[in-house]
Design an enzyme around this catalytic site. Structure first.
Site, short mmCIF file in Angstrom:
data_model
loop_
_atom_site.label_atom_id
_atom_site.label_comp_id
_atom_site.label_asym_id
_atom_site.label_seq_id
_atom_site.Cartn_x
_atom_site.Cartn_y
_atom_site.Cartn_z
CB ALA A 66 -0.92 -0.02 1.22
NE ARG A 67 6.08 -0.15 3.36
CZ ARG A 67 6.62 -0.61 4.47
NH1 ARG A 67 6.44 0.02 5.61
NH2 ARG A 67 7.35 -1.71 4.44
CD GLU A 68 6.17 -1.26 -2.10
OE1 GLU A 68 6.00 -1.77 -3.21
OE2 GLU A 68 6.60 -1.90 -1.11
CD GLU A 115 11.52 -3.77 -4.54
OE1 GLU A 115 10.89 -2.74 -4.23
OE2 GLU A 115 11.36 -4.86 -3.96
CE1 TYR A 149 12.54 -8.63 1.58
CE2 TYR A 149 13.96 -6.70 1.53
CZ TYR A 149 12.71 -7.26 1.46
OH TYR A 149 11.61 -6.46 1.28
CG ASN A 200 5.15 -9.80 -3.08
OD1 ASN A 200 4.70 -10.58 -3.93
ND2 ASN A 200 6.40 -9.32 -3.15
NE ARG A 201 7.66 -11.66 2.40
CZ ARG A 201 7.97 -10.66 1.56
NH1 ARG A 201 7.33 -10.52 0.42
NH2 ARG A 201 8.95 -9.81 1.88
CG HIS A 244 6.95 -4.55 -5.19
ND1 HIS A 244 6.38 -4.84 -3.98
CD2 HIS A 244 6.53 -5.52 -6.04
CE1 HIS A 244 5.64 -5.92 -4.07
NE2 HIS A 244 5.72 -6.37 -5.32
O1 0X9 Z 1 9.54 -7.61 0.36
C1 0X9 Z 1 9.05 -7.58 -0.78
O2 0X9 Z 1 7.98 -8.12 -1.04
C2 0X9 Z 1 9.80 -6.85 -1.89
N1 0X9 Z 1 10.37 -5.61 -1.44
S1 0X9 Z 1 9.45 -4.36 -0.96
O3 0X9 Z 1 10.27 -3.37 -0.34
N2 0X9 Z 1 8.79 -3.68 -2.22
O4 0X9 Z 1 8.43 -4.85 -0.09
C3 0X9 Z 1 10.97 -7.67 -2.34
C4 0X9 Z 1 10.69 -9.07 -2.73
C5 0X9 Z 1 11.98 -9.80 -2.90
N3 0X9 Z 1 12.06 -10.32 -4.17
C6 0X9 Z 1 13.20 -10.94 -4.63
N4 0X9 Z 1 14.22 -11.14 -3.86
N5 0X9 Z 1 13.16 -11.31 -5.87
ZN ZN Z 2 6.70 -3.82 -2.26
#
Ligand code: 0X9
Ligand code: ZN
Length: 462
Positions: free
Chosen positions: A223-225, A424, A403, A298-299, A351
């Site tokens: 949301a914050r992006e 990103e 990460y 995104n998890r 993102h």
């Molecule tokens: O944490 C995330 O979901 C992504 N970063 S964010 O700051 N936009 O939240 C990064 C996901 C990591 N993806 C890969 N390592 N490919």
């Molecule tokens: Zn993100």
């Protein structure tokens, strides 16, 4: 050796600081909007044990809040926290100066400045447009584009992109765009959010091909992006304006764009908490702090769901996976879209921030299938994003820039046979604002994204 010495020194510091800090410990505080007196601070820990000790001491004052989930195993990295005044004071007492850096001195001021950098003249009220009343709607005095001019000139009125907008203003703009560029652009709904907001999708491209190739972009799972939605919307608008007057428009490719994947979270960033990341699912409650309840979309994807990289089963966490894969209506709608779209060959999950193109798997450092192709397109996209004068990097895994993360969208989309990337966007660092990107950077960021978008479309055709 040096590290061990540093770790011992910190342990000693902590011992002294603890006894002196009972007064602060008693002070009640929480890192919450509107973030008055909150700073973003990067801390470099000489060892894991010193990290634990520092965290513990800061937690005594207030629950520690990471800027984003990045607890690097290599202690050479800065871990970035949002700290209250009391926590910052404590950190200053405990840590040698060289081990921490204040990246954003006053988060609240940065948030105010974000919107204030470009003061757009107040827009005349737009007539209420619906998809079915396009011509009537377009005769009103429009604050944004003059459609015929835009089509003739192949240009867009960029004034809309000089500032960030509310959810309602964005939806108004969607409708206007669809009406203006019909039939090249259509606006559809692919599902509903937890709170019942429509998940909008643009279909860009009026192809007569029986089996067109398709490409999908989606923005703002987080949301914050804010920059991500502005950027993909600019891209839809510019593609539509340019392509709608070109003979070659009726091409083989169709672009699908979901500009706001997490509308409830987005609205929440406007009305309550600018730093909110997750959706607003009330299902699995965060008991110790109910306001932090929500699922990190995104998890919530099925590939390596709840795996070991940057996930949490704690509903209060910013990386809470949710109870099961696709538990959320937002990820259900997006995944249904992927499986029900014939000819889908490429995807970008947009993102912010860090100026990166992330290809390959997110959940592991293993090489994925089609790695040559993945890297080839990834490098090309990175080159285009970097053409605006800001350096982006193509990252191949943990060792590169960011990460790992389990249960993310691009990993699952890739398992469906679609080349899939995370972008990103700007800025590169927290020091430059992190998630709070000043409005004057919307257009430059969008321009570099537009180039990358055009490159994907070319690539999939050739
Ligand atoms: O944490 C995330 O979901 C992504 N970063 S964010 O700051 N936009 O939240 C990064 C996901 C990591 N993806 C890969 N390592 N490919
Ligand atoms: Zn993100």
């Amino acid at each position: 050796m040096l590290r061990n010495l540093q770790a011992c020194a910190i342990a000693l510091f902590l011992l002294i600081a603890f006894s002196a800090s009972d007064a602060e410990a008693a002070e009640s505080c929480s890192v919450e909007a509107p973030y008055e007196g909150v700073s973003v601070v990067g801390i470099r820990f000489p060892s894991e044990s010193s990290a634990d000790a520092v965290r513990e001491a800061l937690e005594k004052i207030c629950e520690i809040r990471l800027l984003r989930d990045e607890i690097p195993s290599s202690s050479d990295e800065f871990v970035e926290y949002m700290l209250t005044r009391a926590q910052l004071k404590q950190a200053q007492k405990m840590l040698p100066r060289s081990t921490f850096r204040v990246l954003i001195g006053d988060l609240n001021a940065a948030i105010i400045h974000e919107s204030a950098t470009e003061i757009a003249p107040p827009a005349p009220k737009a007539p209420k447009c619906t998809l079915t009343e396009s011509s009537a709607c377009l005769t009103g005095s429009l604050p944004m584009i003059t459609p015929s001019d835009a089509i003739i000139a192949g240009k867009i009125d960029v004034s809309f992109y000089k500032k960030y907008h509310s959810y309602e203003d964005l939806v108004e703009r969607y409708k206007l765009l669809a009406a203006t560029y019909s039939p090249y652009v259509t606006l559809e709904t692919i599902g509903e959010s937890v709170e019942g907001r429509p998940l909008h999708m643009f279909r860009v491209g009026n192809t007569s091909e029986a089996k067109p190739i398709r490409v999908l972009f989606n923005a703002m799972q987080h949301a914050r992006e804010w920059i991500t939605t502005m950027t993909v919307l600019y891209t839809v608008e510019r593609l539509a304006a340019e392509a709608s007057r070109s003979e070659s428009w009726d091409s083989k490719v169709q672009l699908l764009v979901v500009p706001i994947s997490n509308p409830d979270g987005f609205v929440y960033t406007h009305v309550a908490d600018r730093m909110w990341r997750k959706n607003r699912s009330p299902e699995t409650r965060c008991r110790r702090s109910p306001g932090r309840t929500g699922v990190d979309l995104n998890r919530n994807w099925a590939k390596d769901f709840s795996g070991g990289e940057s996930t949490s089963s704690d509903p209060c966490s910013d990386v809470f996976t949710g109870p099961k894969p696709f538990s959320e209506p937002e990820t259900q709608a997006l995944s249904n879209l992927v499986t029900s779209t014939p000819g889908l060959v490429a995807h970008i999950d947009v993102h912010a921030f860090s100026q990166l193109v992330l290809g390959r798997w997110s959940y592991s450092d293993d090489k994925p299938p089609r790695v040559k192709e993945v890297d080839e397109l990834g490098e090309l996209l990175n080159e285009q994003l970097s053409s605006g004068g800001k350096r982006y990097d193509y990252a191949r895994g943990k060792t590169d820039h960011i990460y790992l993360a389990s249960g993310v969208m691009p990993d699952w989309v890739f398992t469906q046979g679609v080349l899939s990337y995370t972008f990103e966007l700007r800025p590169k660092t927290t020091w430059e604002g992190g998630f709070i990107l000043p409005a004057k950077q919307i257009i430059p960021t969008s321009k570099e994204f537009f180039k990358a978008a055009a490159t994907v479309l070319d690539y999939v055709v050739s």
